[in-house]
Write a protein that holds these residues in place. Structure first.
Motif, PDB file in Angstrom:
ATOM      1  N   ARG A 146       0.835  -1.209   0.000  1.00  0.00           N
ATOM      2  CA  ARG A 146       0.000   0.000   0.000  1.00  0.00           C
ATOM      3  C   ARG A 146       0.866   1.253   0.000  1.00  0.00           C
ATOM      4  NH1 ARG A 146      -5.235  -0.379   2.140  1.00  0.00           N
ATOM      5  NH2 ARG A 146      -5.236   1.885   1.913  1.00  0.00           N
ATOM      6  N   TRP A 147       1.207   1.752  -1.181  1.00  0.00           N
ATOM      7  CA  TRP A 147       1.978   2.990  -1.280  1.00  0.00           C
ATOM      8  C   TRP A 147       1.165   4.190  -0.795  1.00  0.00           C
ATOM      9  CZ3 TRP A 147       7.038   3.601  -2.067  1.00  0.00           C
ATOM     10  CH2 TRP A 147       7.760   2.553  -2.630  1.00  0.00           C
ATOM     11  N   ASP A 148      -0.161   4.131  -0.982  1.00  0.00           N
ATOM     12  CA  ASP A 148      -0.987   5.252  -0.539  1.00  0.00           C
ATOM     13  C   ASP A 148      -0.945   5.398   0.976  1.00  0.00           C
ATOM     14  OD1 ASP A 148      -2.311   2.853  -0.178  1.00  0.00           O
ATOM     15  OD2 ASP A 148      -4.295   3.633  -0.720  1.00  0.00           O
ATOM     16  N   SER A 149      -0.928   4.268   1.691  1.00  0.00           N
ATOM     17  CA  SER A 149      -0.831   4.323   3.142  1.00  0.00           C
ATOM     18  C   SER A 149       0.544   4.839   3.581  1.00  0.00           C
ATOM     19  CB  SER A 149      -1.078   2.941   3.744  1.00  0.00           C
ATOM     20  OG  SER A 149      -1.086   2.993   5.143  1.00  0.00           O
ATOM     21  N   PHE A 150       1.574   4.417   2.891  1.00  0.00           N
ATOM     22  CA  PHE A 150       2.926   4.908   3.172  1.00  0.00           C
ATOM     23  C   PHE A 150       2.991   6.419   2.984  1.00  0.00           C
ATOM     24  CE2 PHE A 150       7.225   5.905   1.472  1.00  0.00           C
ATOM     25  CZ  PHE A 150       7.949   5.669   2.631  1.00  0.00           C
ATOM     26  N   LEU A 151       2.371   6.914   1.917  1.00  0.00           N
ATOM     27  CA  LEU A 151       2.352   8.354   1.654  1.00  0.00           C
ATOM     28  C   LEU A 151       1.613   9.100   2.768  1.00  0.00           C
ATOM     29  CD1 LEU A 151       3.048  10.641  -0.324  1.00  0.00           C
ATOM     30  CD2 LEU A 151       0.844  10.222  -1.441  1.00  0.00           C
ATOM     31  N   ALA A 152       0.540   8.509   3.284  1.00  0.00           N
ATOM     32  CA  ALA A 152      -0.203   9.150   4.376  1.00  0.00           C
ATOM     33  C   ALA A 152       0.655   9.272   5.631  1.00  0.00           C
ATOM     34  CB  ALA A 152      -1.471   8.359   4.679  1.00  0.00           C
ATOM     35  N   VAL A 153       1.550   8.304   5.842  1.00  0.00           N
ATOM     36  CA  VAL A 153       2.433   8.353   7.001  1.00  0.00           C
ATOM     37  C   VAL A 153       3.501   9.418   6.825  1.00  0.00           C
ATOM     38  CG1 VAL A 153       4.144   7.093   8.364  1.00  0.00           C
ATOM     39  CG2 VAL A 153       2.043   5.957   7.654  1.00  0.00           C
ATOM     40  N   ILE A 154       4.176   9.427   5.686  1.00  0.00           N
ATOM     41  CA  ILE A 154       5.305  10.342   5.516  1.00  0.00           C
ATOM     42  C   ILE A 154       4.855  11.790   5.382  1.00  0.00           C
ATOM     43  CG2 ILE A 154       6.706   8.521   4.469  1.00  0.00           C
ATOM     44  CD1 ILE A 154       6.365   9.894   1.776  1.00  0.00           C
ATOM     45  N   THR A 155       3.571  12.002   5.095  1.00  0.00           N
ATOM     46  CA  THR A 155       3.044  13.374   5.055  1.00  0.00           C
ATOM     47  C   THR A 155       2.305  13.725   6.357  1.00  0.00           C
ATOM     48  OG1 THR A 155       1.036  12.587   3.933  1.00  0.00           O
ATOM     49  CG2 THR A 155       2.838  13.398   2.546  1.00  0.00           C
ATOM     50  N   PHE A 156       2.321  12.811   7.314  1.00  0.00           N
ATOM     51  CA  PHE A 156       1.709  13.033   8.631  1.00  0.00           C
ATOM     52  C   PHE A 156       0.221  13.377   8.530  1.00  0.00           C
ATOM     53  CE2 PHE A 156       6.242  13.979   8.995  1.00  0.00           C
ATOM     54  CZ  PHE A 156       6.597  13.126  10.023  1.00  0.00           C
ATOM     55  N   THR A 157      -0.483  12.664   7.663  1.00  0.00           N
ATOM     56  CA  THR A 157      -1.924  12.885   7.493  1.00  0.00           C
ATOM     57  C   THR A 157      -2.752  11.652   7.844  1.00  0.00           C
ATOM     58  OG1 THR A 157      -1.776  12.263   5.140  1.00  0.00           O
ATOM     59  CG2 THR A 157      -1.575  14.609   5.678  1.00  0.00           C
ATOM     60  N   MET A 158      -2.107  10.582   8.300  1.00  0.00           N
ATOM     61  CA  MET A 158      -2.823   9.318   8.520  1.00  0.00           C
ATOM     62  C   MET A 158      -3.931   9.450   9.554  1.00  0.00           C
ATOM     63  SD  MET A 158      -1.393   5.541   9.513  1.00  0.00           S
ATOM     64  CE  MET A 158      -1.329   4.962   7.830  1.00  0.00           C
ATOM     65  N   ASN A 159      -3.767  10.306  10.550  1.00  0.00           N
ATOM     66  CA  ASN A 159      -4.806  10.389  11.579  1.00  0.00           C
ATOM     67  C   ASN A 159      -6.076  11.075  11.079  1.00  0.00           C
ATOM     68  OD1 ASN A 159      -3.384  12.901  11.542  1.00  0.00           O
ATOM     69  ND2 ASN A 159      -4.141  13.389  13.588  1.00  0.00           N
ATOM     70  N   TYR A 160      -6.058  11.551   9.825  1.00  0.00           N
ATOM     71  CA  TYR A 160      -7.266  12.069   9.192  1.00  0.00           C
ATOM     72  C   TYR A 160      -7.703  11.190   8.015  1.00  0.00           C
ATOM     73  CZ  TYR A 160      -7.091  16.360  11.935  1.00  0.00           C
ATOM     74  OH  TYR A 160      -7.111  17.270  12.974  1.00  0.00           O
ATOM     75  N   ARG A 161      -7.044  10.039   7.845  1.00  0.00           N
ATOM     76  CA  ARG A 161      -7.353   9.132   6.738  1.00  0.00           C
ATOM     77  C   ARG A 161      -7.571   7.726   7.286  1.00  0.00           C
ATOM     78  NH1 ARG A 161      -5.666  10.361   1.672  1.00  0.00           N
ATOM     79  NH2 ARG A 161      -6.950   8.547   1.160  1.00  0.00           N
ATOM     80  N   ASP A 162      -8.760   7.457   7.781  1.00  0.00           N
ATOM     81  CA  ASP A 162      -9.042   6.146   8.372  1.00  0.00           C
ATOM     82  C   ASP A 162      -8.842   5.011   7.377  1.00  0.00           C
ATOM     83  OD1 ASP A 162      -9.663   7.504  10.649  1.00  0.00           O
ATOM     84  OD2 ASP A 162     -11.836   7.290  10.454  1.00  0.00           O
ATOM     85  N   ASP A 163      -9.071   5.285   6.105  1.00  0.00           N
ATOM     86  CA  ASP A 163      -8.935   4.240   5.095  1.00  0.00           C
ATOM     87  C   ASP A 163      -7.475   3.867   4.843  1.00  0.00           C
ATOM     88  OD1 ASP A 163      -8.727   6.904   4.088  1.00  0.00           O
ATOM     89  OD2 ASP A 163      -8.825   6.140   2.040  1.00  0.00           O
ATOM     90  N   MET A 164      -6.548   4.644   5.359  1.00  0.00           N
ATOM     91  CA  MET A 164      -5.127   4.356   5.199  1.00  0.00           C
ATOM     92  C   MET A 164      -4.558   3.546   6.368  1.00  0.00           C
ATOM     93  SD  MET A 164      -4.218   5.784   2.307  1.00  0.00           S
ATOM     94  CE  MET A 164      -5.845   5.390   1.647  1.00  0.00           C
TER      95      MET A 164
END
Length: 337
Positions: A93-111
């Protein structure tokens, strides 16, 4: 700032609480002690972070670039390595990795996937770094006047939406601001109202601690909204506490070691709940064999990564800071001060 070894004890006990909540059964399931223990551990972990960050910026408000270098090199390399292993290598899941490195995962439950659900807290921390760093860069020490204001705004917002426990930054970062408030009070403890407040709070450590414990449990309802405030009171009272068995206990060398690898422990431990180490199979085998292996591997990986991979980037950050300081000194000399 002089190192406060008692805070190592608090950090160690906080990470032990989080690991215990994630890896062990804590009492009968109907008591929901795992959830409340995790809340307690994260609340104090966040408060410590706010305390230490605010102390650094209070003493060095003109070193914002150094602050961002230091925090990025401390947080990002291990976070990104772990996210790459889990999100990309295990789940693709590259999209989930991107959510982590941009520090946005806590607003992206699907990631959020297995092994990565804990990374929301790093996003909250980094958002705090950005806010407090830019605030002090813009206003200097006067920017710290925003800390109590923001703390109260977030508390009011949480009460308004009923968020006693949330991973969104705007509904959780008050736990970090609680530590920031402690730092500001501690820094000004010899002056005026701050001195009186500091002394008054310091007399009620065990009362604040009991209230903090209660505010971490779902059965307490509205009291949970004030968990960050009780964390502030506990941390403040601890700093004012006289020498005794508790301070000696918190200075225990084992706690100092665990505190030193605590970030790596937090990052690595969910990896060892995946695959064969997961919950399939009998409960007896799971808790007597798999969980001890998971705990051992968590400490092993944390020890190795702290003393190799992370140390390399910390040293790199210090070299970058030194170059930055040298350039600032040269510029100051050229302009006559």
């Amino acid at each position: 700032m002089k190192h406060i070894y008692e805070l190592d004890g608090v950090r160690a006990l906080s990470i032990i609480a989080v690991l215990s909540a994630h890896l062990l059964p804590l009492g009968p399931s109907w008591m929901e002690l795992n959830h409340s223990t995790a809340l307690l551990g994260m609340s104090m972990f966040f408060a410590l972070s706010g305390f230490l960050i605010t102390n650094f910026l209070y003493s060095s408000p003109d070193r914002i670039a150094a602050f961002f270098i230091r925090r990025t090199m401390r947080i990002a390399p291990l976070l990104w390595l772990y996210a790459f292993i889990v999100a990309v290598l295990i789940f693709g899941r590259w999209d989930s990795f991107l959510a982590v490195i941009t520090f946005t995962m806590n607003y992206r439950d699907d990631m959020i996937m297995p092994g990565m659900s804990h990374l929301w807290s790093i996003c909250v921390e980094f958002h705090f770094y950005i806010f407090i760093g830019l605030t002090i860069w813009a206003f200097g020490r006067r920017g710290f006047w925003l800390v109590p204001l923001v703390f109260l705004i977030i508390l009011a917002l949480r009460i308004d939406v009923g968020a006693t426990d949330n991973i969104r930054t705007h509904l959780r970062v008050d736990e970090i601001f609680a530590g920031s408030l402690t730092a500001l009070l501690w820094r000004n403890r010899d002056h005026g109202l701050a001195r009186k407040a500091y002394g008054l709070i310091g007399k009620g450590f065990w009362l604040w601690f009991v209230l903090l414990l209660l505010s971490c449990h779902k059965s307490m309802g509205g009291l949970m909204f004030f968990r960050p405030f009780f964390g502030f009171l506990v941390l403040t009272a601890l700093l004012d506490m006289k020498e005794g068995w508790l301070r000696r206990f918190l200075r225990w060398n084992v706690f100092t070691y665990i505190a030193g690898i605590s970030y790596a422990l937090y990052i690595w431990h969910p990896l060892f709940r995946l695959g064969w180490l997961g919950e399939q199979g009998s409960k007896l085998f799971f808790y007597l064999v798999k969980r001890p292996i998971a705990i051992f591997l968590s400490f092993l990986f944390a020890h190795i990564s702290t003393n190799t991979y992370e140390r390399y980037f910390m040293k790199l950050g210090r070299r970058m800071e030194a170059k930055l300081d040298a350039r600032e000194k040269t510029r100051s000399d050229q302009t006559g001060g």
